[in-house]
Design a protein around this motif. Structure first.
Motif, short mmCIF file in Angstrom:
data_model
loop_
_atom_site.label_atom_id
_atom_site.label_comp_id
_atom_site.label_asym_id
_atom_site.label_seq_id
_atom_site.Cartn_x
_atom_site.Cartn_y
_atom_site.Cartn_z
N GLU A 150 56.57 25.44 58.12
CA GLU A 150 56.28 26.68 57.88
C GLU A 150 56.61 27.84 58.92
OE1 GLU A 150 55.52 29.96 55.60
OE2 GLU A 150 55.25 27.90 54.84
N ARG A 153 60.95 27.56 59.34
CA ARG A 153 61.90 27.46 58.06
C ARG A 153 62.40 28.94 57.90
NH1 ARG A 153 58.14 27.65 52.45
NH2 ARG A 153 60.52 27.59 51.75
N GLY A 154 63.78 28.73 57.72
CA GLY A 154 64.96 29.65 57.54
C GLY A 154 65.18 30.49 58.98
N LYS A 155 64.72 30.17 60.08
CA LYS A 155 64.84 30.87 61.38
C LYS A 155 66.42 30.49 61.89
CE LYS A 155 60.50 31.95 63.49
NZ LYS A 155 59.73 32.13 62.49
N GLU A 156 67.35 31.51 62.16
CA GLU A 156 68.49 31.29 62.79
C GLU A 156 68.67 30.44 64.08
OE1 GLU A 156 72.54 33.81 63.72
OE2 GLU A 156 70.76 34.81 62.84
N ARG A 159 66.89 24.11 63.68
CA ARG A 159 66.65 22.91 62.56
C ARG A 159 65.42 22.16 62.99
NH1 ARG A 159 71.38 23.09 59.49
NH2 ARG A 159 71.47 20.85 58.65
N VAL A 180 59.58 22.37 50.61
CA VAL A 180 60.45 23.30 51.32
C VAL A 180 61.95 22.92 51.10
CG1 VAL A 180 60.99 24.35 53.38
CG2 VAL A 180 58.71 23.55 52.73
N ASP A 181 62.67 23.80 50.47
CA ASP A 181 64.15 23.40 50.20
C ASP A 181 65.08 24.37 51.31
OD1 ASP A 181 66.35 22.17 49.12
OD2 ASP A 181 66.40 23.62 47.47
N ASP A 182 64.39 24.81 52.31
CA ASP A 182 65.40 25.43 53.11
C ASP A 182 66.41 24.48 53.66
OD1 ASP A 182 62.93 26.83 52.80
OD2 ASP A 182 63.78 28.43 54.04
N ALA A 183 67.60 24.82 54.23
CA ALA A 183 68.62 24.17 54.57
C ALA A 183 68.51 23.63 55.97
CB ALA A 183 70.02 25.03 54.53
N ASN A 184 67.60 24.18 56.98
CA ASN A 184 67.31 23.91 58.06
C ASN A 184 65.88 22.85 58.31
OD1 ASN A 184 65.13 25.79 57.72
ND2 ASN A 184 65.08 26.23 59.77
N VAL A 185 65.62 22.37 57.14
CA VAL A 185 64.54 21.26 56.99
C VAL A 185 64.83 20.06 56.43
CG1 VAL A 185 61.95 21.24 55.83
CG2 VAL A 185 62.78 23.38 56.89
#
Length: 462
Positions: A150, A153-156, A159, A180-185
């Motif tokens: 949390e 997540r999503g932070k540029e 990962r 959580v389906d964020d690409a960085n997780v």
């Protein structure tokens, strides 16, 4: 402020480099070169600060200008601006001798949010300032994973990969991580228990070449920033009671498996906060209780309990305490840890054991006692404890004298552990955020409990 290793084999580093290093490159844990000492006047001046204001003052002592104060204030305000209670960590009175410090008002309803909201924002700040890649690797016995995810997540530029023991966390804890389906997780469900996950993490971090090649950063409480963030709520809780005229003999009862949460209290006490007793509450995985009572630190048989976040046999923060117990002598600590790696046990006797027993009281709560405590507190005070908090309350009852007040740390919302609560025929309504998890798809990869299996996933992901 410089940070040094408990094993003494690296050069001192600054705060930001210490955060990035996580586990010290010599295999030890980072500690501040000196612990700031607070005067009574400073404590009085801080008594009326809000939680974010107090956090800013405490962090400033350990960051020592490395992050400009206005930028640090912004990080703190961002970290604690999304908590559901304006006090961030409110203190609730149960009866004359017992108060509950509610640490579960963050995004994932667990105490880990308090440190990991800050650490997540800190990593984002460092990534931007240094234009650097942040690859976070962590292990969880349940709550750390969701809180860490949390937080980033999503932070540029960041990962995150989290390991959890397959089938050995509560359903809500699992869902909070894996929906959580964020690409960085990336979530890895590891065959084994939490100690296996933690061992893999520490061994991968100890491989300095691998750690540097893939820019690995720590989110577990091996990261010193986690400990520093958790000292804040000890000060805040003490000040709330002091304003009520109850600051004479204040104990803290802390449910702990990894020794991080209670070590933060130990740090606060060393800084000058007049804590009366630090009560260490464990469950049936009671390696820490045995150490305090008998001086023997030796992993035993793993036991699954109603308080799964404490189902831990090897406490990763224990080495930090050994450092202070042995007079801040890194050579002694290094030898002890070499012996532990070889023999699987640490034994202390004499003055060292007496000091440990002066530093902590300890009690291991059995499974049925944990449930009885939940039931009794609910019936007597209409206050519902989660199973970990119940361990802290049970230990508080054993060690609170008539002229003392104990603050039991409540580490999670009871809805996260409804499996245990239902055994008592107690019905609770979960918060809407938790209810919504059941309808979401899960994203996780199951792996063998080996360094090689996890490293293979990391190489693909990072």
């Amino acid at each position: 402020m410089d940070y040094i290793s408990t094993r003494g084999k690296i050069a001192p580093v600054g705060f930001i480099d210490g955060v990035l290093m996580g586990l010290a490159d010599d295999g030890g844990l980072l500690v501040p070169k000196h612990i700031p000492q607070l005067s009574e006047a400073t404590l009085r001046a801080w008594q009326n600060l809000s939680y974010p204001e107090l956090a800013l003052e405490l962090f400033s002592l350990y960051i020592d200008g490395e992050i400009p104060r206005e930028e640090l204030k912004q990080l703190v305000d961002e970290s604690y601006g999304n908590f559901r209670d304006d006090e961030v960590t409110p203190v609730r009175r149960v009866n004359n001798g017992l108060h509950i410090l509610e640490l579960f008002h963050g995004p994932t309803f667990a105490f880990k949010d308090i440190a990991l909201q800050f650490l997540g924002n800190l990593y984002g700040y460092i990534s931007k300032k240094r234009n650097s890649t942040i690859h976070i690797l962590g292990a969880t016995s349940g709550d750390t994973g969701a809180s860490a995810i949390e937080g980033v997540r999503g932070k540029e530029g960041i990962r995150i990969c989290i390991l959890h023991p397959h089938g050995k966390v509560s359903k809500v804890q699992e869902l909070q991580m894996t929906t959580v389906d964020d690409a960085n997780v990336l979530n890895l469900a590891v065959d084994g228990n939490f100690d296996d996950c933690q061992r893999i993490i520490k061994e991968l971090f100890a491989d300095v070449a691998f750690k540097q090649r893939y820019h690995l950063r720590a989110i577990n409480s091996i990261n010193i920033a986690r400990i520093l963030a958790q000292t804040v709520y000890y000060f805040y809780a003490y000040f709330q009671l002091a304003k009520q005229g109850q600051g004479e003999k204040v104990n803290f009862s802390v449910p702990t498996g990894n020794f991080g949460d209670i070590f933060a209290g130990y740090m606060a006490k060393r800084m000058g906060l007049p804590i009366n007793k630090l009560i260490l509450a464990t469950n049936e995985n009671n390696i820490l209780e045995r150490f305090i009572k008998e001086g023997v630190y030796q992993p035993g048989e793993f036991r699954g309990t109603h308080s799964p976040s404490m189902d831990i046999q090897v406490a990763s923060n224990f080495e930090r305490y050994l450092y202070y117990l042995n007079g801040e002598d890194a050579g002694i600590v290094s030898a002890i840890m070499d012996d532990f790696k070889r023999d699987g046990r640490v034994v202390i006797t004499g003055d060292a054991l007496k000091q440990a027993q002066a530093d902590f009281a300890a009690y291991g709560v059995r499974n049925e006692e944990c449930l009885r405590e939940i039931d009794a507190c609910f019936k007597a005070y209409s206050y519902l404890l989660d199973p970990h908090t119940a361990c802290g309350v049970a230990a508080a009852h054993r060690f609170t004298a008539d002229d003392e007040v104990t603050v039991a740390l409540s580490t999670a919302h009871p809805a996260k552990f409804d499996e245990a609560i239902r055994l008592l025929d107690i019905k609770q309504t979960a918060p809407a955020q938790i209810q919504a998890l059941a309808d979401k798809p899960q994203f996780q990869t199951r792996v063998a409990g080996t360094n090689e299996a996890v490293a293979d996933q990391l190489v693909r992901f990072f």
